[in-house]
Design an enzyme around this catalytic site. Structure first.
Site, PDB file in Angstrom:
ATOM      1  N   ASN A 193      43.651  47.344  34.699  1.00 54.97           N
ATOM      2  CA  ASN A 193      42.583  46.444  35.145  1.00 54.97           C
ATOM      3  C   ASN A 193      42.317  46.791  36.603  1.00 54.97           C
ATOM      4  OD1 ASN A 193      40.957  44.393  36.034  1.00 54.97           O
ATOM      5  ND2 ASN A 193      42.452  42.745  35.736  1.00 54.97           N
ATOM      6  N   LYS A 228      40.173  45.639  38.537  1.00 54.99           N
ATOM      7  CA  LYS A 228      39.625  44.531  39.338  1.00 54.99           C
ATOM      8  C   LYS A 228      38.445  45.063  40.168  1.00 54.99           C
ATOM      9  CE  LYS A 228      44.061  42.347  39.010  1.00 54.99           C
ATOM     10  NZ  LYS A 228      45.028  41.396  39.517  1.00 54.99           N
ATOM     11  N   HIS A 230      40.980  36.153  32.234  1.00 54.17           N
ATOM     12  CA  HIS A 230      41.912  36.564  33.286  1.00 54.17           C
ATOM     13  C   HIS A 230      42.098  35.396  34.258  1.00 54.17           C
ATOM     14  CE1 HIS A 230      43.641  38.605  36.726  1.00 54.17           C
ATOM     15  NE2 HIS A 230      43.996  39.556  35.885  1.00 54.17           N
ATOM     16  N   GLU A 264      42.191  35.249  37.334  1.00 56.91           N
ATOM     17  CA  GLU A 264      41.264  35.245  38.477  1.00 56.91           C
ATOM     18  C   GLU A 264      39.910  34.657  38.075  1.00 56.91           C
ATOM     19  OE1 GLU A 264      41.852  39.365  39.572  1.00 56.91           O
ATOM     20  OE2 GLU A 264      43.929  38.848  40.049  1.00 56.91           O
ATOM     21  N   GLU A 324      50.064  36.870  31.456  1.00 54.52           N
ATOM     22  CA  GLU A 324      50.085  37.210  32.872  1.00 54.52           C
ATOM     23  C   GLU A 324      50.432  35.974  33.687  1.00 54.52           C
ATOM     24  OE1 GLU A 324      47.548  40.999  33.714  1.00 54.52           O
ATOM     25  OE2 GLU A 324      46.354  39.209  34.033  1.00 54.52           O
ATOM     26  N   GLY A 338      49.796  40.559  41.519  1.00 59.58           N
ATOM     27  CA  GLY A 338      49.506  41.072  42.859  1.00 59.58           C
ATOM     28  C   GLY A 338      50.484  40.592  43.911  1.00 59.58           C
ATOM     29  N   SER A 379      52.440  42.588  38.396  1.00 61.10           N
ATOM     30  CA  SER A 379      53.291  43.484  39.185  1.00 61.10           C
ATOM     31  C   SER A 379      54.080  44.490  38.346  1.00 61.10           C
ATOM     32  CB  SER A 379      54.218  42.673  40.100  1.00 61.10           C
ATOM     33  OG  SER A 379      53.439  41.888  41.008  1.00 61.10           O
ATOM     34  N   GLY A 433      47.251  46.590  40.306  1.00 58.47           N
ATOM     35  CA  GLY A 433      47.379  47.506  41.442  1.00 58.47           C
ATOM     36  C   GLY A 433      47.874  48.898  41.066  1.00 58.47           C
TER      37      GLY A 433
END
Ligand code: 13P
Length: 251
Positions: free
Chosen positions: A9, A11, A95, A97, A167, A173, A212, A234
């Site tokens: 992902n 992002k 998600h 976010e 998640e 993150g 992570s 990330g």
């Protein structure tokens, strides 16, 4: 045997030249895997680039969000049919976010999941608790509620062609990965939750862990019985990291 996946992902990251270098490496690496499916969920403007770089490779691509509406006066929104035109196989829905920063609730997530299915793509439905919810001991209640609303909306037929991602919000993150045991406990709960509706469905549902995930912890996480791969943020932006994670998912 359940499907194994490593899904990146991105992002809101990327630019055309960096993307191309990354996509080319992912395409090559995917060709070297025996069973894990590799996919990248990129920002909307990069879908055409992902399509052009990955077509003909074993890697798939997808989007990070979608409108629940089919078409109409919804300025700034993107429909599932449009994503399908760019060859997307997967679409992330729900998600954390999107839920936290853009106000998506369980009902919206269920509608978006249905929109993805009607366009013939695979939704990756994300669920997860916040740190406060974990500390309050309501993790199972939260993820059960999130999954339950989607499950009621798309029923067993839809769930059969969907993917689930756990998640934990506190692990996204933050560098604070859930331990393999913490991940396994929630994955087992989610599988059990599905099993109360349909045992065959529960047995076949891929459940990805996200939060992570790195090359250094992927094998241990993906080695847990109910963890079928990862949803990677990330580390999906760094070719060597992401490829090592894909290899861990390939097991
Ligand atoms: P990180 O891997 O950066 O923690 O992000 C996880 C995530 O949100 C993937 O969807």
């Amino acid at each position: 045997m359940r499907q194994r996946l490593a899904v990146g992902n991105w992002k809101m990251h990327g630019n055309l030249p960096d993307n191309l270098a990354l996509l080319d490496k992912v395409a090559v690496a995917a060709g070297g895997l025996s069973r894990a499916v590799v996919a990248v969920c990129v920002p909307f403007p990069y879908l055409a680039q992902a399509q052009s770089a990955l077509t003909g490779s074993k890697a798939a691509w997808g989007a990070q969000n979608v409108s629940q509406h089919r078409k109409g006066a919804f300025t700034g929104e993107v429909s599932a049919g449009m994503l399908r035109e760019f060859g997307c196989r997967y679409v992330l829905v729900g998600h954390s976010e999107r839920r936290q920063l853009f106000g998506e609730n369980d009902a919206t997530v269920a509608l978006k999941t249905a929109a993805v299915l009607s366009a013939g793509m695979t939704p990756i439905v994300c669920v997860g608790e916040t740190l406060a919810e974990r500390e309050a001991g309501i993790t199972e209640e939260v993820v059960g509620r999130q999954l339950g609303v989607v499950a009621d909306g798309i029923r067993a037929e839809g769930l059969q062609v969907s993917i689930l991602a756990y998640e934990p919000v506190w692990a996204i993150g933050t560098g604070k990965t859930a331990t393999p045991q913490q991940a396994q406990a929630v994955h087992a709960y989610l599988r059990d939750f599905l099993g109360r509706r349909d045992t065959a469905l529960a047995a076949s549902m891929p459940i990805l862990y996200g939060g992570s995930v790195k090359a250094a912890n992927a094998a241990e996480l993906f080695g847990m019985r109910d963890v079928d791969g990862g949803l990677i943020g990330g580390a999906a932006l760094v070719a060597e990291e992401f490829i090592a994670i894909c290899q861990a998912a390939d097991g």
